[in-house]
Scaffold this motif. Structure first.
Motif, PDB file in Angstrom:
ATOM      1  N   VAL A   1       0.870  -1.177   0.000  1.00 19.48           N
ATOM      2  CA  VAL A   1       0.000   0.000   0.000  1.00 19.48           C
ATOM      3  C   VAL A   1       0.905   1.225   0.000  1.00 19.48           C
ATOM      4  N   ALA A   2       0.876   1.950  -1.112  1.00 21.20           N
ATOM      5  CA  ALA A   2       1.721   3.134  -1.250  1.00 21.20           C
ATOM      6  C   ALA A   2       0.896   4.387  -0.984  1.00 21.20           C
ATOM      7  N   PRO A   3       1.530   5.419  -0.434  1.00 19.20           N
ATOM      8  CA  PRO A   3       0.802   6.651  -0.122  1.00 19.20           C
ATOM      9  C   PRO A   3       0.612   7.538  -1.356  1.00 19.20           C
ATOM     10  N   VAL A   4       0.017   6.968  -2.383  1.00 16.82           N
ATOM     11  CA  VAL A   4      -0.234   7.708  -3.619  1.00 16.82           C
ATOM     12  C   VAL A   4      -1.691   7.482  -3.990  1.00 16.82           C
ATOM     13  N   LEU A   5      -2.419   8.537  -4.216  1.00 14.85           N
ATOM     14  CA  LEU A   5      -3.816   8.415  -4.619  1.00 14.85           C
ATOM     15  C   LEU A   5      -3.895   8.479  -6.132  1.00 14.85           C
ATOM     16  N   VAL A   6      -4.449   7.412  -6.711  1.00 19.84           N
ATOM     17  CA  VAL A   6      -4.575   7.335  -8.159  1.00 19.84           C
ATOM     18  C   VAL A   6      -6.042   7.094  -8.466  1.00 19.84           C
ATOM     19  N   GLY A   7      -6.661   8.026  -9.126  1.00 23.71           N
ATOM     20  CA  GLY A   7      -8.070   7.872  -9.476  1.00 23.71           C
ATOM     21  C   GLY A   7      -8.223   7.101 -10.769  1.00 23.71           C
TER      22      GLY A   7
ATOM     23  N   VAL B   1       2.861  -6.513   9.285  1.00 24.47           N
ATOM     24  CA  VAL B   1       2.837  -5.254   8.553  1.00 24.47           C
ATOM     25  C   VAL B   1       4.267  -4.718   8.589  1.00 24.47           C
ATOM     26  N   ASP B   2       4.868  -4.632   7.426  1.00 19.43           N
ATOM     27  CA  ASP B   2       6.236  -4.135   7.326  1.00 19.43           C
ATOM     28  C   ASP B   2       6.245  -2.805   6.597  1.00 19.43           C
TER      29      ASP B   2
ATOM     30  N   VAL C   1       6.166   2.776   2.013  1.00 20.83           N
ATOM     31  CA  VAL C   1       5.161   1.806   1.579  1.00 20.83           C
ATOM     32  C   VAL C   1       4.909   0.800   2.700  1.00 20.83           C
ATOM     33  N   ALA C   2       3.642   0.518   2.969  1.00 21.31           N
ATOM     34  CA  ALA C   2       3.271  -0.515   3.934  1.00 21.31           C
ATOM     35  C   ALA C   2       3.034  -1.813   3.174  1.00 21.31           C
ATOM     36  N   VAL C   3       3.633  -2.886   3.663  1.00 19.63           N
ATOM     37  CA  VAL C   3       3.434  -4.200   3.044  1.00 19.63           C
ATOM     38  C   VAL C   3       2.707  -5.081   4.054  1.00 19.63           C
ATOM     39  N   LEU C   4       1.498  -5.477   3.694  1.00 18.41           N
ATOM     40  CA  LEU C   4       0.674  -6.326   4.549  1.00 18.41           C
ATOM     41  C   LEU C   4       0.889  -7.780   4.155  1.00 18.41           C
TER      42      LEU C   4
END
Length: 102
Positions: free
Chosen positions: A58-64, A85-86, A91-94
């Motif tokens: 999960v990256a902190p980028v909003l893509v519509g 959760v790393d 970037v968060a990797v679940l």
């Protein structure tokens, strides 16, 4: 990437599908397999109930309007449990594991 001399497994339509391919790999001694792909690959493995672990970045980028993670499909009902959760940079990797069945 193709490795010189590495054994290959070619999937063809009507060859028994993904489950047959995984059975073939298990017969060759493969115990763990990383599957990377897009929406179609994710949907195929999940709807065939062939996934027991997911790693979701999960990256902190909003893509519509970007592509979804999976297409519509008949997914096995049930929960996944968060095993870890790393953080890799920002970037968060679940790491998600399928909850025990039944």
């Amino acid at each position: 990437r193709v490795f010189s001399g590495a054994p290959t497994l070619v999937l063809t339509p009507g060859a028994g599908g993904l489950a047959a391919a995984l059975d073939e790999l298990a017969g060759r001694g493969v115990e763990r397999l990383l599957v990377e792909g897009g929406t179609t690959v994710h949907t195929a493995f999940l709807t065939a109930d062939l996934v027991d672990e997911l790693h979701v970045a999960v990256a902190p980028v909003l893509v519509g309007g970007g592509p979804p993670f999976v297409h519509a499909g008949a997914f096995l009902q049930g929960r996944w449990r968060t095993a870890a959760v790393d953080r890799v940079g920002d970037v968060a990797v679940l790491r998600l594991l399928r909850a025990p069945r039944g």
